[in-house]
Design an enzyme around this catalytic site. Sequence first.
Site, PDB file in Angstrom:
ATOM      1  CG  HIS A 165      -2.131  -0.670   1.270  1.00  0.00           C
ATOM      2  ND1 HIS A 165      -2.594  -1.337   2.380  1.00  0.00           N
ATOM      3  CD2 HIS A 165      -3.071  -0.846   0.305  1.00  0.00           C
ATOM      4  CE1 HIS A 165      -3.775  -1.895   2.103  1.00  0.00           C
ATOM      5  NE2 HIS A 165      -4.076  -1.615   0.854  1.00  0.00           N
ATOM      6  CB  CYS A 278      -2.815   0.293   8.665  1.00  0.00           C
ATOM      7  SG  CYS A 278      -1.436   0.089   7.552  1.00  0.00           S
TER       8      CYS A 278
END
Length: 284
Positions: A165, A278
């Site tokens: 990511h 996150c």
Amino acid sequence: MYRPRRYLMCPPEHFRVTYSINPWMDLSKPVDVRLAMAQWSDLRDCYRSLGHTVDELTPHPDLPDLVFTANGGLVLEDRVLGARFAHPERYGEATVHEEWHRERGCVEFQRAQHTNEGEGDFAVTDRWLLAGHGFRSSPLAPQEAQEFFGRPVIALGLVNPRFYHLDTALCVLDDGTAGDGADGDGGSVRGREGSTVMYYPGAFSPGSRAVLERLFPDAIVAEEADALALGLNAVSDGHHVVLPQAAVGLLEPLRERGFEPVPVDLSELLKAGGSVKCCTAELR
Ligand code: ARG
């Protein structure tokens, strides 16, 4: 410059590693839910002590990765582009986020047509939206985000599976508003227009690396060891930078630029391939 923020988090009450969709998720390693909860609570309390508001999403027994709220969408100026997850194990999370935003009265919610994992792959700077793709988000996601938000999008290719990511490889440190002079001599970065970022070049394709050098010549360029500690998976309020404590190499460069690093321990959540950012969705 510091600005109080509003974050969305979800307690890791049902946290576990029962499937593996990134190289960090090792099914043979046991997970301690109580420790995960304690570390997560410390992070939430840390945000509150820094003057931020934290909203909480209700955990779901079938969605162990729901703790990673950054992936649920991108919220910008009260418009929400909802996520479309890459892996079936996480599909259900998109609905949980959508319902939360709708209940909260969000006017402009759009469920994405192309796969995107929210702030996992989108980062907001003063002028642009940075959009990672390669492992999770579709290469068509940047275009969809540009249309929806009416903001220029810079697409960045990710090439290293450990950094699947964008938020594992890059962190926006400020929104480019003039600094408060805390850096004394004016610093090379704060106190002038333009966002500053920190990133790990090894995560990006050669062309994307060149783009980052061009856009952010004063960036903090992270070493591999700090990137592997997920040190770039950090959250900045424009002054405090909350980051995984193992990323010790980032502390000095941050201080030199007038930021205040706030190290936290999220080692239990790292077993699922996530850390500070996150676990934190920003509601802009
Ligand atoms: N286990 C999760 C996954 O692989 C971790 C997500 C981390 N989130 C993030 N924003 N990088 O999807």
